[in-house]
Design an enzyme around this catalytic site. Structure first.
Site, mmCIF file in Angstrom:
data_model
loop_
_atom_site.group_PDB
_atom_site.id
_atom_site.type_symbol
_atom_site.label_atom_id
_atom_site.label_comp_id
_atom_site.label_asym_id
_atom_site.label_seq_id
_atom_site.Cartn_x
_atom_site.Cartn_y
_atom_site.Cartn_z
ATOM 1 N N LYS A 65 -32.900 -66.023 -97.292
ATOM 2 C CA LYS A 65 -32.874 -65.000 -96.237
ATOM 3 C C LYS A 65 -34.025 -63.992 -96.332
ATOM 4 O O LYS A 65 -34.466 -63.467 -95.309
ATOM 5 C CB LYS A 65 -31.546 -64.249 -96.284
ATOM 6 C CG LYS A 65 -30.367 -65.090 -95.816
ATOM 7 C CD LYS A 65 -29.083 -64.303 -95.959
ATOM 8 C CE LYS A 65 -28.072 -64.800 -94.960
ATOM 9 N NZ LYS A 65 -26.859 -64.004 -94.928
ATOM 10 N N ASP A 102 -25.826 -60.487 -89.459
ATOM 11 C CA ASP A 102 -24.688 -60.337 -90.383
ATOM 12 C C ASP A 102 -23.955 -58.997 -90.166
ATOM 13 O O ASP A 102 -22.719 -58.955 -90.196
ATOM 14 C CB ASP A 102 -25.152 -60.441 -91.838
ATOM 15 C CG ASP A 102 -25.472 -61.869 -92.242
ATOM 16 O OD1 ASP A 102 -24.836 -62.815 -91.698
ATOM 17 O OD2 ASP A 102 -26.357 -62.062 -93.091
ATOM 18 N N LEU A 217 -15.372 -59.427 -97.456
ATOM 19 C CA LEU A 217 -16.296 -60.423 -96.908
ATOM 20 C C LEU A 217 -15.960 -61.828 -97.407
ATOM 21 O O LEU A 217 -16.331 -62.819 -96.789
ATOM 22 C CB LEU A 217 -17.741 -60.071 -97.276
ATOM 23 C CG LEU A 217 -18.510 -59.228 -96.252
ATOM 24 C CD1 LEU A 217 -17.715 -58.033 -95.775
ATOM 25 C CD2 LEU A 217 -19.860 -58.812 -96.775
HETATM 26 O O1 SKM Z 1 -25.672 -65.199 -92.396
HETATM 27 C C1 SKM Z 1 -24.861 -66.331 -92.446
HETATM 28 C C2 SKM Z 1 -25.672 -67.548 -92.066
HETATM 29 O O2 SKM Z 1 -26.156 -67.394 -90.749
HETATM 30 C C3 SKM Z 1 -24.833 -68.808 -92.134
HETATM 31 C C4 SKM Z 1 -23.937 -68.879 -93.297
HETATM 32 C C5 SKM Z 1 -23.336 -70.150 -93.639
HETATM 33 O O3 SKM Z 1 -23.545 -71.114 -92.906
HETATM 34 O O4 SKM Z 1 -22.620 -70.237 -94.652
HETATM 35 C C6 SKM Z 1 -23.608 -67.762 -94.040
HETATM 36 C C7 SKM Z 1 -24.262 -66.462 -93.834
HETATM 37 O O5 SKM Z 1 -25.290 -66.318 -94.786
#
Ligand code: SKM
Length: 272
Positions: A65, A102, A217
């Protein structure tokens, strides 16, 4: 036919393919959404190649990221502030637009599960100081939360966030959380404590009171020990799955041309 996907390492655990495929099917859109396990050394090559193959965009998850931000041609303010991107959209010539959804997903989930929570009413206690915490803090400050009480097992990381986000963020030692919990209008766990395969949440929750809205989360398990304890104390609780669902909305809309709804059927599709 638009192609999109999610890139990370590992990627097998990702629920994004189920999520986006459910929406494609629900709205009768022809499109593809594929998981891609990509090593750090290959990220740039992959981002240069995908647009040429007909890809319109990509979700990005751990550990890429931050890295994708350096390769982007345009970066939204919120992605810059968070220091990470999770939603890329490719332009006609392969230029990369980077956003972070997010924090948006976090707030939408919280608002839909805790309809009485009002950001301006009081402080939020945030557990953890990693990438997820940065997205949550940016979203909460933006929504008008007057103060964030931030605590992390490693103090230096919370101090860094305090210097990045300013004086509406107050840092506390992890061992002192119990003493400030009664002040919290909102309690958010952004750590991986309580996740399947990780240690349990070991913070003392003695000071927690019924007026605090509690959200985690972690979504595997859906009901973490934190949420269980909170429920016993009479708190409104919101699990973490909805954040994943809502953070996918802006990307899907950009890539496939329709703003998708997050419904019980969406939840079921991802859990199934
Ligand atoms: O921010 C999200 C990402 O867009 C997708 C994701 C996933 O596919 O597990 C988790 C998060 O990091």
């Amino acid at each position: 036919i638009p192609l999109a996907g999610v890139m990370g390492a590992p990627i097998a655990h990702s629920k994004s393919p189920q999520l986006h495929r459910h929406w494609l099917e629900t709205y009768g859109i022809s499109g593809f959404y594929v998981p891609m396990e990509v090593k750090a050394a290959d990220v740039e090559h992959v981002l240069r190649t995908l647009p040429k193959m007909g890809f319109v965009g990509l979700n990005v998850t751990l550990p890429h990221k931050e890295a994708v931000l350096k390769l982007a041609d345009q970066i939204t303010d919120r992605a810059r502030l968070i220091g990470a991107a999770n939603t890329l959209t490719f332009g006609k010539d392969g230029e990369i637009h980077a956003d972070n959804t997010d924090g948006y997903g976090f707030l939408e989930n919280l608002r839909s599960g805790a309809t009485d929570w009002t950001p301006s009413q009081g402080p939020a206690v945030v557990l953890g100081a990693g990438g997820a915490a940065r997205a949550v803090i940016v979203a909460l400050l933006d929504a008008g939360v007057p103060e964030i009480i931030l605590t992390n097992r490693t103090r230096a990381r919370s101090d860094q966030l305090q210097s990045d986000f300013g004086n509406r963020v107050r840092v506390m030692d992890w061992t002192q959380i119990s003493g400030v919990l009664h002040e919290a209008q909102l309690l958010v766990n952004t750590t991986s404590l309580g996740m399947v395969g990780k240690p349990e949440m070991e913070a003392s929750l003695d000071g927690l009171q019924a007026h605090t809205t509690v959200t985690d989360l972690v979504y595997n398990p859906l009901k973490t020990r934190l949420l269980e304890v909170a429920e016993e104390k009479g708190c409104v609780t919101v699990d973490g799955l909805g954040m994943l669902l809502h953070q996918g909305v802006p990307g899907f809309e950009r890539w496939f041309g329709r703003r998708p709804d997050v419904t019980d059927a969406t939840r079921a599709a991802v859990l199934g």
